[in-house]
Scaffold this active site. Structure first.
Site, PDB file in Angstrom:
ATOM      1  N   LYS A 144       8.941  -2.032  -3.691  1.00  0.00           N
ATOM      2  CA  LYS A 144       8.620  -1.050  -2.651  1.00  0.00           C
ATOM      3  C   LYS A 144       9.892  -0.678  -1.927  1.00  0.00           C
ATOM      4  O   LYS A 144      10.793  -1.510  -1.779  1.00  0.00           O
ATOM      5  CB  LYS A 144       7.637  -1.643  -1.644  1.00  0.00           C
TER       6      LYS A 144
HETATM    7  N1  GLU Z   1       2.522   3.950  -3.608  1.00  0.00           N
HETATM    8  C1  GLU Z   1       1.441   3.732  -4.510  1.00  0.00           C
HETATM    9  C2  GLU Z   1       0.870   2.328  -4.334  1.00  0.00           C
HETATM   10  O1  GLU Z   1       1.036   1.713  -3.311  1.00  0.00           O
HETATM   11  C3  GLU Z   1       1.782   4.075  -5.924  1.00  0.00           C
HETATM   12  C4  GLU Z   1       2.881   3.272  -6.528  1.00  0.00           C
HETATM   13  C5  GLU Z   1       3.305   3.777  -7.907  1.00  0.00           C
HETATM   14  O2  GLU Z   1       2.671   4.653  -8.460  1.00  0.00           O
HETATM   15  O3  GLU Z   1       4.305   3.250  -8.395  1.00  0.00           O
HETATM   16  O4  GLU Z   1       0.190   1.837  -5.190  1.00  0.00           O
END
Ligand code: GLU
Length: 429
Positions: free
Chosen positions: A119
């Site tokens: 993240k």
């Molecule tokens: N931000 C989204 C999540 O928390 C998608 C992450 C992604 O597609 O890599 O799952």
């Protein structure tokens, strides 16, 4: 060293903090204990692989230099390239990134996707930035992370306050440095730049699929089911709309400006028209105004918290009046609220399953980019449905086998899978 396991999930320390990292670790501890995880493996899985903090200086429109702080945490990459969104918000912290990165590891493992978890974020207030400033922040942040990113290394995606345009800038910046167009370095891109059909709606669609699966287990029929959704962004608005299309009655919606309650049901077409015209729900005439706090306590069958973290805490968990909670957001329920909800018999579909539709279609996008062949919307949605349903069943069965909540069942499933992979790969060094 013995892992710091919690012997009884129902006896949390009364003054324990309620924040994403504490909540993630508490659940991880419970699952690790039930799995009898080796202390070394416990230590390995609780620690992020990499934590990067970068400074992101940009020249503002008047030439003045402003420096923002950017983060990327890679929690684990044992199952494959790390995957996870990038958020822009004024309250982004490294600890929050650590929790969200770990959730991505567990989410991908629950879904059986060959990705690890990561993240990232930049601490900034995007509502106060011009498109040009946002572009500069995005490009500099990407350039600072060049050695980290890559289709086989770390693959970002949208998250809070980031969108297709920002993904396009990430893709372009990375490609410029690599001297070739590299679409698979990021997902959630615009369609014409190698995005996937169905990616934008995927998280909300996934919420709908697992909610229907949970309703089926409880013998609930859509036409007799009332739904309240907190958050009217990419996740909440889509989940509300799709549940509505399935025949459910949506009686409450909200966004940052406040909520609206209508026992007779809210017309989601009108709500969508309203937000398209006015940007927010403020002043929406389709229901009685309520606060976001009141909205969460409305009597309903299904509650979908799809806004942000720590919305259901020990303070209001006793007042939640729903049969099912489907966690559209990451971490909307604190670990302190878990036992309260469980005692009251509320079935919580945990975030690492409920909102996994997004990363699942991100995976499809990455596959399509690498193969260079693009799927129809019908194929994307069919495969998403299949994967969400089988993940739901796997979590449900694990929870039953261990006699725990769906949340702990999901953690057990995920941790067990990552630990088994670690055992096979071994520790290099
Ligand atoms: N931000 C989204 C999540 O928390 C998608 C992450 C992604 O597609 O890599 O799952």
């Amino acid at each position: 060293m013995e892992p710091a396991v919690i012997s009884d999930y129902k006896e949390p320390a009364p003054l324990a903090k309620e924040d994403p990292l504490t909540s993630m670790m508490r659940r991880f501890d419970v699952a690790a204990h039930l799995l009898n995880l080796e202390p070394g493996v416990y230590e390995y899985l609780k620690t992020p692989v990499k934590q990067i903090v970068v400074s992101v200086p940009i020249a503002m429109d008047n030439g003045e230099i402003k420096v923002f702080e950017g983060y990327r945490v890679i929690h684990n990459d044992i199952l494959g390239p790390s995957k996870g969104g990038i958020r822009y918000a004024p309250d982004v912290t490294l600890d929050e990134m650590k929790a969200l990165a770990a959730w991505m590891t567990w989410k991908c493992a629950v879904m059986n996707i060959p990705f690890g978890g990561a993240k990232g974020g930049v601490r900034c207030d995007p509502s106060k930035l011009t498109p040009l400033q946002l572009e500069k922040i995005t490009r500099r942040y990407t350039a600072n992370l060049l050695e980290i990113l890559g289709p086989e290394r770390d693959v970002p995606a949208p998250d809070m306050n980031t969108n297709e345009q920002i993904m396009a800038w990430i893709m372009d910046t990375y490609s410029m440095h690599m001297k070739r167009t590299e679409t698979a370095v990021v997902t959630g891109k615009p369609l014409i730049l190698g995005g996937s059909l169905g990616r934008k709606e995927a998280t909300g669609r996934g919420c709908m699929i697992v909610t229907l699966a949970a309703m089926e287990r409880l013998g609930m029929k859509p036409k007799d089911t009332t739904v309240v959704v907190q958050g009217f962004g990419n996740v909440g608005a889509v989940a509300a709309r799709l549940l509505w299309e399935q025949g459910c009655k949506v009686i409450g919606i909200s966004d940052i400006s406040g909520g609206y309650h209508n026992k007779k049901g809210i017309d989601l077409d009108k709500a969508a028209e309203w937000t398209a015209r006015n940007r927010t729900l403020a002043g929406f005439p389709g229901g009685e105004p309520v606060t976001n706090e009141q909205l969460l306590e409305l009597a309903c069958d299904v509650l979908v918290p799809a806004a942000k973290e720590d919305q259901i805490t020990r303070t209001n968990a006793g007042k939640i009046n729903a049969k099912i909670i489907c966690e559209g957001a990451n971490g909307p329920t604190s670990a302190m609220a878990d036992p309260i909800l469980q005692e009251r018999g509320i079935l919580v579909i945990p975030d690492i399953l409920a909102n996994a539709g997004g990363v699942t279609v991100s995976y499809f996008e990455w596959v399509q980019d690498r193969v260079g062949y693009f799927w129809s919307l019908e194929r994307v949605n069919r495969r998403l449905e299949k994967m969400m349903k089988s993940a739901f069943t796997a979590v449900y069965e694990t929870a039953n086998r261990y006699d725990v909540s769906l949340r702990i069942g999901a953690y057990i499933l995920a941790i067990d899978k990552v630990a088994a992979t670690l055992k096979l790969r071994g520790i290099y060094g």
